[in-house]
Design a protein around this motif. Structure first.
Motif, short mmCIF file in Angstrom:
data_model
loop_
_atom_site.label_atom_id
_atom_site.label_comp_id
_atom_site.label_asym_id
_atom_site.label_seq_id
_atom_site.Cartn_x
_atom_site.Cartn_y
_atom_site.Cartn_z
N THR A 66 0.83 -1.21 0.00
CA THR A 66 0.00 0.00 0.00
C THR A 66 0.86 1.26 0.00
O THR A 66 1.77 1.40 0.82
CB THR A 66 -0.90 0.02 1.25
OG1 THR A 66 -1.57 -1.24 1.33
CG2 THR A 66 -1.92 1.15 1.17
N ILE A 93 1.31 13.72 -2.77
CA ILE A 93 2.06 13.14 -1.65
C ILE A 93 1.71 13.92 -0.38
O ILE A 93 1.57 15.15 -0.44
CB ILE A 93 3.58 13.24 -1.93
CG1 ILE A 93 3.92 12.55 -3.25
CG2 ILE A 93 4.38 12.65 -0.78
CD1 ILE A 93 5.36 12.76 -3.72
N ASP A 94 1.58 13.22 0.73
CA ASP A 94 1.40 13.86 2.04
C ASP A 94 2.41 15.01 2.17
O ASP A 94 3.61 14.81 1.99
CB ASP A 94 1.61 12.81 3.14
CG ASP A 94 1.27 13.33 4.54
OD1 ASP A 94 1.76 14.43 4.91
OD2 ASP A 94 0.54 12.63 5.26
N ASP A 147 -0.98 4.39 -0.62
CA ASP A 147 -1.91 5.51 -0.51
C ASP A 147 -2.93 5.27 0.59
O ASP A 147 -3.10 4.14 1.06
CB ASP A 147 -2.62 5.76 -1.84
CG ASP A 147 -3.41 4.55 -2.31
OD1 ASP A 147 -3.06 3.41 -1.95
OD2 ASP A 147 -4.41 4.74 -3.03
N ASP A 148 -3.59 6.34 0.98
CA ASP A 148 -4.63 6.24 2.03
C ASP A 148 -5.60 7.41 1.83
O ASP A 148 -5.33 8.32 1.03
CB ASP A 148 -3.96 6.29 3.42
CG ASP A 148 -4.79 5.56 4.47
OD1 ASP A 148 -6.02 5.43 4.28
OD2 ASP A 148 -4.21 5.13 5.48
N MET A 152 -7.21 9.74 -3.20
CA MET A 152 -6.31 9.17 -2.20
C MET A 152 -5.04 10.00 -2.15
O MET A 152 -4.70 10.70 -3.11
CB MET A 152 -5.98 7.73 -2.58
CG MET A 152 -7.19 6.81 -2.66
SD MET A 152 -7.92 6.51 -1.04
CE MET A 152 -6.99 5.07 -0.52
N VAL A 153 -4.33 9.88 -1.02
CA VAL A 153 -3.09 10.65 -0.83
C VAL A 153 -1.95 9.65 -0.62
O VAL A 153 -2.14 8.62 0.04
CB VAL A 153 -3.23 11.57 0.40
CG1 VAL A 153 -1.90 12.29 0.68
CG2 VAL A 153 -4.34 12.59 0.17
N MET A 154 -0.79 9.93 -1.20
CA MET A 154 0.35 9.01 -1.04
C MET A 154 0.93 9.15 0.38
O MET A 154 1.13 10.25 0.88
CB MET A 154 1.40 9.27 -2.11
CG MET A 154 0.86 8.99 -3.50
SD MET A 154 2.14 8.96 -4.78
CE MET A 154 2.47 7.19 -4.85
N LYS A 155 1.19 8.01 0.98
CA LYS A 155 1.55 7.94 2.40
C LYS A 155 3.00 8.39 2.67
O LYS A 155 3.87 8.24 1.83
CB LYS A 155 1.41 6.49 2.90
CG LYS A 155 -0.04 6.01 2.95
CD LYS A 155 -0.12 4.51 3.03
CE LYS A 155 0.39 3.94 4.34
NZ LYS A 155 -0.40 4.37 5.51
N TYR A 212 -2.48 9.68 -7.83
CA TYR A 212 -3.59 10.06 -6.93
C TYR A 212 -3.60 11.58 -6.71
O TYR A 212 -3.24 12.33 -7.60
CB TYR A 212 -3.52 9.29 -5.60
CG TYR A 212 -3.19 7.82 -5.80
CD1 TYR A 212 -4.09 6.97 -6.45
CD2 TYR A 212 -1.97 7.29 -5.40
CE1 TYR A 212 -3.79 5.64 -6.66
CE2 TYR A 212 -1.67 5.95 -5.59
CZ TYR A 212 -2.57 5.13 -6.23
OH TYR A 212 -2.27 3.83 -6.44
N ALA A 239 4.15 11.75 -8.45
CA ALA A 239 3.07 11.21 -7.62
C ALA A 239 1.90 10.75 -8.48
O ALA A 239 1.73 11.21 -9.61
CB ALA A 239 2.59 12.28 -6.64
#
Ligand code: ADE
Length: 277
Positions: free
Chosen positions: A47, A121-122, A49-50, A59-62, A118, A116
């Motif tokens: 995983t 990135i966070d 993303d979240d 979704m955002v990349m973790k 989605y 990135a």
């Protein structure tokens, strides 16, 4: 120059093996590393993303995979003796990518790209590395791509062709459209090669004349013609001193005149009577 790209689609960067960038690599002018972000995940589904805090679509990349990946890639580069790294973050909300920025990036010894997918990135990842190195958040245009990988290819190609020894002729950058420091940024005009007649279409007479002065003037006029048509903003931004008498004649034929309010130093604008309502 060293380039690293961390991505969830390493195969998307295959074009870096081809053509100008590929050749620069085989000739040892560019050292490129493409890394799969999922190599730094530790769960069964790899995983990356979240869901976004605060809600909303997408979704955002973790943080964790990016943090681990960048730490390792950076450590490896330092070990290999690359110079000071800079992070290049392709994003539609970045500063516009221009020839000037390409020139700036080409002078750096090591670029690390973080394309990135989605919604991005966070933010904490960017903020964290910004404390250690320059970060360039860059947009390649006013449109939204599905991810930053295509932007990496665009930026890499524009940067690589500026590296010493990559293009045959070092002089060739000087005449690039958008070359920084040029008096006037004009788009390049049309070009022709053999045969002299194709499907009944000939070559502009002047190009066959052998008269270098006339050819240069014709090229300049064509550049003005194209620039007024496709990029009027470039003409409006140009300091009027950059236009000689012949330029001014051509601009006048094309319907442009100095701003009458601004006196002798007025920039050129499309004459009001020529602007379509
Ligand atoms: N990612 C998505 N759209 C982009 C753009 N226009 N420039 C850079 N990166 C992007």
């Amino acid at each position: 120059m060293r380039l690293d790209v961390v991505t969830i689609f390493p195969e998307y960067l295959e074009p870096l093996n081809v053509s100008l960038v590929g050749k620069a690599r085989t000739r040892g002018l560019l050292d490129v590393g493409v890394h799969d972000l999922r190599d730094w995940t530790h769960d069964r589904h790899n995983t990356v993303d979240d869901t976004p805090y605060g809600g909303g679509p997408g979704m955002v990349m973790k943080t964790e995979p990016w943090g681990e990946a960048l730490d390792e890639v950076l450590a490896d580069g330092y070990e290999a003796g690359a110079g000071a790294p800079a992070l290049v973050v392709p994003t539609p909300s970045g500063r516009p990518f221009t020839q000037e920025l390409a020139v700036e990036l080409s002078s750096r010894p090591w670029l690390v790209f973080t394309p990135a997918r989605y919604e991005g990135i966070d933010r904490r990842v960017i903020d964290e590395y910004a404390t250690r190195m320059p970060v360039y958040e860059v947009s390649i245009g006013d449109y939204v791509l599905a991810g930053g990988e295509a932007a990496v290819l665009v930026i890499t190609e524009a940067v690589a062709r500026l590296l010493p020894g990559v293009l045959g002729n070092a002089e060739s950058h000087r005449d690039d459209s958008f070359a920084p420091g040029a008096m006037a940024n004009l788009l390049e005009g049309p070009v022709h090669t053999k045969p002299p007649v194709w499907r009944g279409r000939g070559i502009p007479e002047v190009l066959l004349s052998g008269h270098h002065g006339k050819i240069a003037r014709w090229r300049r006029d064509e550049a003005l013609r194209r620039t007024t048509a496709h990029r009027p903003d470039l003409i409006e931004r140009t300091a009027p001193e950059a236009f000689d008498k012949k330029d001014r004649e051509m601009l006048s034929i094309l319907g442009w005149a100095p701003d009458p309010e601004a006196g002798r130093h007025g920039r050129f604008w499309r004459r009001v009577e020529d602007v379509e309502e």
